[in-house]
Structure formats: C-alpha cells, structure tokens
Design an enzyme around this catalytic site. Sequence first.
Site, PDB file in Angstrom:
ATOM      1  CG  HIS A  45       5.228  -0.614  -4.615  1.00 17.51           C
ATOM      2  ND1 HIS A  45       5.157   0.676  -4.799  1.00 17.51           N
ATOM      3  CD2 HIS A  45       5.541  -1.165  -5.973  1.00 17.51           C
ATOM      4  CE1 HIS A  45       4.873   1.184  -5.765  1.00 17.51           C
ATOM      5  NE2 HIS A  45       5.247   0.104  -6.868  1.00 17.51           N
TER       6      HIS A  45
ATOM      7  CB  CYS B  36       2.447   1.882  -1.168  1.00 20.40           C
ATOM      8  SG  CYS B  36       4.289   1.721  -1.394  1.00 20.40           S
TER       9      CYS B  36
ATOM     10  CG  HIS C 138       5.273   5.031  -3.671  1.00 19.44           C
ATOM     11  ND1 HIS C 138       5.716   3.803  -3.864  1.00 19.44           N
ATOM     12  CD2 HIS C 138       6.389   5.775  -3.960  1.00 19.44           C
ATOM     13  CE1 HIS C 138       7.020   3.693  -4.353  1.00 19.44           C
ATOM     14  NE2 HIS C 138       7.251   4.837  -4.503  1.00 19.44           N
TER      15      HIS C 138
ATOM     16  CG  MET D  17       0.428   2.921  -3.951  1.00 21.99           C
ATOM     17  SD  MET D  17       2.122   2.577  -4.501  1.00 21.99           S
ATOM     18  CE  MET D  17       1.863   0.765  -4.898  1.00 21.99           C
TER      19      MET D  17
END
Length: 178
Positions: free
Chosen positions: A118, A163, A166, A171
């Site tokens: 991340h 992120c 993602h 995200m």
Amino acid sequence: MALQIVAKPSLETLRLSMPYRSTPIASTSRSLSFTIRASSCVSSSRSSLTASQCFNGVLLSLTASVAIALSAPSEATIASAATIKMGADEGSLVFVPSSISIPAGEKVIFLNNKGFPHNVIFERDGVPEGVQVELISHDDYMNEQGEQFVVTLKEKGTYRFFCEPHRAAGMFGEITVT
C-alpha cells in the site's frame, strides 16, 4: 539536598531541590531504571543529616519524583493522533475508516494492515488550496504489516487520498480537517 534523577528509558531528567522530610508518597506498579546523583545531604532546618537520613531523603525524593512523573501525561498522550488502517482486518482492500474528521494540526497514522503493498497518495485537486500533495503523500510502497506513515494536516478543509496499487479496487478515503 540537590538531587538529579535520570529515568530510563522514557522519562526526561528531573531536577529538584528537596530537604529531607517524611511525607507519604503514592505508589506505582510500573518499574523503571534510575541513575541517582545526590550532590549534598544538607537540610535548611538542620546543619547536616546522617547517612541514613540522607539515603531516606533521596529515596523519598526519588519515590515522589517517580509518582509525579508517572502521573503526568507524556508527550505521546498529549499529542493527538488518528489511525487509519490500510487494508481491513478480513483482507478487504479499503482504508478503515475510509472517512474521518480531525482538528487542524492532528497527526494521522496510516497503518499497513492487510493486502499490501500500500501507499498513500493525496489527490492534487482533493486538498485545500496551497497544500503541496508531494509533501503529505507517501509514494513508496509499504510491504510489511505494521509499517506506518504519519502525516500532520494543518490546513482546514477536505483531503482526498487513495492507495495507488488498489485505487481501481476502491481503496480511497477522505479526511476532513476542522
């Protein structure tokens, strides 16, 4: 009697001048390591103290100092911080919580939790005017559980972030600074 107490590992050096006296002291269950340096054992009410009285005075002063130091809030408890997990406990690719509100100047801890790698990228058009996203984003991937990125948000307004690996999975999050 001048007494210098150095507490290890987390208390700062305490200095105090305290004549020998017999005062009840609050006790604590925490254990700490101390280095004690007593420069003299002279009381203002007596010309000098015996070695035993001097030791008791040092011990009493040490106990009082520890009780005071441990009851005072530490810097870590005074500073406020909000934590946002990167990856839900069950493994979902989300920030938890995805939306928070904090006061200006509060620290935000991004905690690498599950489903990594991340990072935290603040959107250029998703921060208050004048905020440089390069200074508050964390471009590098975090690959270990428990890794943290800490940022302090000082300007009031809304901060949107995501992120990078993602983002397509949803995200992203938002911080409102009041």
